[in-house]
Write a protein that holds these residues in place. Structure first.
Motif, mmCIF file in Angstrom:
data_model
loop_
_atom_site.group_PDB
_atom_site.id
_atom_site.type_symbol
_atom_site.label_atom_id
_atom_site.label_comp_id
_atom_site.label_asym_id
_atom_site.label_seq_id
_atom_site.Cartn_x
_atom_site.Cartn_y
_atom_site.Cartn_z
ATOM 1 N N UNK A 83 0.779 -0.827 -0.209
ATOM 2 C CA UNK A 83 0.278 0.138 -0.476
ATOM 3 C C UNK A 83 0.655 1.452 -0.022
ATOM 4 N N UNK A 84 1.946 1.079 0.458
ATOM 5 C CA UNK A 84 2.837 2.668 0.421
ATOM 6 C C UNK A 84 3.569 2.557 -1.097
ATOM 7 N N UNK A 85 2.841 2.000 -2.299
ATOM 8 C CA UNK A 85 3.795 2.313 -3.472
ATOM 9 C C UNK A 85 2.125 3.018 -3.676
ATOM 10 N N UNK A 86 0.754 3.088 -3.219
ATOM 11 C CA UNK A 86 -0.735 4.636 -3.673
ATOM 12 C C UNK A 86 -0.810 5.295 -2.514
ATOM 13 N N UNK A 87 -0.178 5.229 -1.745
ATOM 14 C CA UNK A 87 -0.803 5.487 -0.223
ATOM 15 C C UNK A 87 0.579 6.550 0.707
ATOM 16 N N UNK A 88 0.451 7.447 1.417
ATOM 17 C CA UNK A 88 0.698 7.817 1.872
ATOM 18 C C UNK A 88 1.239 7.067 3.456
ATOM 19 N N UNK A 89 1.875 6.660 3.998
ATOM 20 C CA UNK A 89 1.499 5.019 5.104
ATOM 21 C C UNK A 89 2.760 5.435 5.571
ATOM 22 N N UNK A 90 2.524 4.860 7.087
ATOM 23 C CA UNK A 90 3.116 5.601 8.344
ATOM 24 C C UNK A 90 3.522 4.447 9.411
ATOM 25 N N UNK A 91 4.368 4.420 10.114
ATOM 26 C CA UNK A 91 4.502 2.960 11.532
ATOM 27 C C UNK A 91 4.589 3.650 12.492
ATOM 28 N N UNK A 92 3.639 3.334 13.985
ATOM 29 C CA UNK A 92 4.273 3.793 14.959
ATOM 30 C C UNK A 92 3.771 2.757 15.332
ATOM 31 N N UNK A 93 5.718 2.552 16.032
ATOM 32 C CA UNK A 93 6.037 1.215 17.333
ATOM 33 C C UNK A 93 7.255 1.060 17.631
ATOM 34 N N UNK A 94 6.854 0.396 18.883
ATOM 35 C CA UNK A 94 9.145 0.765 19.871
ATOM 36 C C UNK A 94 9.920 0.659 18.620
ATOM 37 N N UNK A 95 10.746 0.988 19.290
ATOM 38 C CA UNK A 95 12.543 1.300 18.344
ATOM 39 C C UNK A 95 12.709 -0.252 18.718
ATOM 40 N N UNK A 96 12.363 -1.134 19.542
ATOM 41 C CA UNK A 96 13.181 -2.066 19.776
ATOM 42 C C UNK A 96 12.244 -3.258 18.458
ATOM 43 N N UNK A 97 11.370 -3.191 17.908
ATOM 44 C CA UNK A 97 10.886 -4.079 17.594
ATOM 45 C C UNK A 97 11.280 -4.423 16.068
ATOM 46 N N UNK A 98 10.410 -5.633 16.129
ATOM 47 C CA UNK A 98 11.103 -5.998 14.273
ATOM 48 C C UNK A 98 10.087 -4.687 13.220
ATOM 49 N N UNK A 99 8.667 -4.757 13.650
ATOM 50 C CA UNK A 99 8.286 -3.622 12.536
ATOM 51 C C UNK A 99 8.820 -2.101 12.748
ATOM 52 N N UNK A 100 9.272 -1.805 13.662
ATOM 53 C CA UNK A 100 10.214 -0.239 13.262
ATOM 54 C C UNK A 100 11.223 -0.556 12.567
ATOM 55 N N UNK A 101 11.983 -1.740 13.182
ATOM 56 C CA UNK A 101 13.703 -1.876 11.954
ATOM 57 C C UNK A 101 13.076 -1.790 11.027
ATOM 58 N N UNK A 102 12.396 -2.261 10.387
ATOM 59 C CA UNK A 102 11.909 -3.044 9.408
ATOM 60 C C UNK A 102 11.434 -2.288 8.755
ATOM 61 N N UNK A 103 10.676 -0.957 8.645
ATOM 62 C CA UNK A 103 10.067 -0.014 8.397
ATOM 63 C C UNK A 103 10.321 0.685 7.950
ATOM 64 N N UNK A 104 11.519 1.519 8.988
ATOM 65 C CA UNK A 104 12.863 2.794 8.856
ATOM 66 C C UNK A 104 13.263 2.553 7.622
ATOM 67 N N UNK A 105 13.192 1.309 7.479
ATOM 68 C CA UNK A 105 14.444 1.025 6.025
ATOM 69 C C UNK A 105 13.680 0.466 4.652
ATOM 70 N N UNK A 106 12.363 1.164 5.290
ATOM 71 C CA UNK A 106 11.297 1.350 3.761
ATOM 72 C C UNK A 106 11.271 2.843 2.918
#
Length: 401
Positions: free
Chosen positions: A27-50
């Protein structure tokens, strides 16, 4: 659309994290997408590199002393970025998001909640989340939807959206690669060996020991022709002792917690997930995408993954004798196993694609926003009618000139 995904897990996050990242990638290909999660999470660490994805370090603190401050911080984040949708995925981030948007009469984002598990949904906290902090509900299976119809969420619009997997990553491989993988994991493996495996994890609730117990029931000649491969945290002493008690120590391999399960799945002839409670199972769908037919327990949403007898088989929970009988049949019917594996991949291509998963989720967002627009328009018309009536009443009450 501007979409904010939230999750409270500080570590790996398991299926929650995989679910969100899959949606973000598409969905980030066609929308403005953001993630809010703890810094230590796999979700945050992965999203920040997208590329093109905003990742916010956010801890969803739910203690009484921190809850208000956390909600205010999230509210400022939402107001600063003007999100249309906040997609919540766990109890803590759901609760904080509900509090953060409470009383936002103008530009309030719609809250979409995905129910990932079948843990109890009752009590005052759930009632508040369901009543004040939810606009739409995504159920990951029909089983989940049936479960939620008995809760406060039955008052909300619920839509079933099954998981998708990356079909370009989880793919069947050539016979030569299968042979290399089998020799890596099982040195000197006889050609007629049937490898059954699971990547669903090794917690007790995954019931992987049911497979070990079923194989142990077979006559020795058949039992020796089966190997069991497992990925996940290594078993504890009690679990190992049970394997030894069943006389199966030499026939079970523990691959450990793998960053990439594909090399192990390549070695399987058949995959299995025998959980006693499971809403759907990413592991099941990933193995099917790699062309592995599945044996699943008749529990939770697991049967929704397969068409029994076509791309897999359904067994009763704890049905050791039934499972042993099925394995004995499949041992000498390899063409049936191969046909079922091909059918599993075909179903994956037809139903499990990431794009299909993302489009169906996106449709939930759009439907939710349309309802919100209709509600706003309806309220606006109601206010206009009230104003007209007040004006007429005021002029009617004026004394004649």
């Amino acid at each position: 659309m501007k979409i904010l995904y939230t999750n409270f897990h500080s570590g790996d996050g398991g299926g929650h994290t995989t679910y969100i990242l899959n949606l973000v990638r598409v969905l980030s290909r066609r929308h403005q997408v953001a993630v809010a999660a703890p810094r230590s999470s796999r979700l945050y660490q992965s999203a920040r590199n997208m590329p093109g994805v905003d990742a916010f370090d956010f801890s969803f603190r739910n203690t009484l002393g921190c809850m208000t401050g956390t909600a205010l911080a999230l509210r400022r984040l939402i107001e600063a970025n003007g999100y249309d949708v906040v997609h919540v995925n766990g109890s803590a981030d759901h609760r904080i998001s509900g509090l953060a948007t409470l009383g936002m009469s103008r530009n309030r984002p719609r809250i979409v909640f995905t129910k990932h598990n079948d843990l109890p949904a009752s009590g005052l906290g759930t009632w508040l989340k369901g009543t004040l902090g939810t606009d739409s509900v995504i159920c990951v299976s029909e089983y989940t939807r049936r479960f939620l119809t008995q809760t406060v969420y039955s008052r909300k619009v619920m839509r079933v959206v099954h998981h998708g997997v990356d079909l370009s990553r989880f793919i069947p491989v050539r016979a030569s690669a299968v042979e290399r993988s089998r020799q890596f994991w099982f040195p000197e493996l006889p050609d007629d060996t049937l490898v059954v495996g699971s990547t669903a994890g090794m917690d007790d609730n995954k019931s992987w020991l049911d497979m070990v117990a079923a194989v142990a029931l077979l006559p020795e000649a058949q039992r020796k022709r089966i190997r069991i491969a497992l990925a996940g945290h290594l078993p504890n002493e009690r679990q190992r002792a049970r394997v030894a008690e069943l006389g199966m120590t030499d026939q079970v391999i523990y691959a450990g917690l793998l960053r990439d399960v594909r090399s192990l799945v390549t070695a399987f002839d058949i995959g299995f997930v025998l959980s006693q409670r499971e809403t759907l199972s990413f592991a099941c769908r990933e193995m099917m995408a790699m062309g592995k037919p599945m044996i699943v327990s008749d529990a939770g949403g697991l049967p929704e993954n397969i068409s029994a007898g076509i791309d897999g088989w359904i067994v009763p929970p704890r049905g050791h004798a039934h499972l042993a009988q099925l394995l004995a049949h499949l041992l000498d019917n390899r063409p049936e196993v191969a046909r079922a594996g091909a059918a599993a991949r075909t179903k994956s291509e037809q139903q499990f694609s990431m794009e299909t998963f993302a489009e169906r989720t996106e449709a939930v967002y759009q439907e939710c926003l349309r309802r919100a627009g209709s509600t706003v328009a309806s309220q606006s018309r109601a206010r206009a009618r009230t104003l007209r009536r007040a004006i007429r009443a005021a002029f009617t009450s004026l004394p004649p000139i």
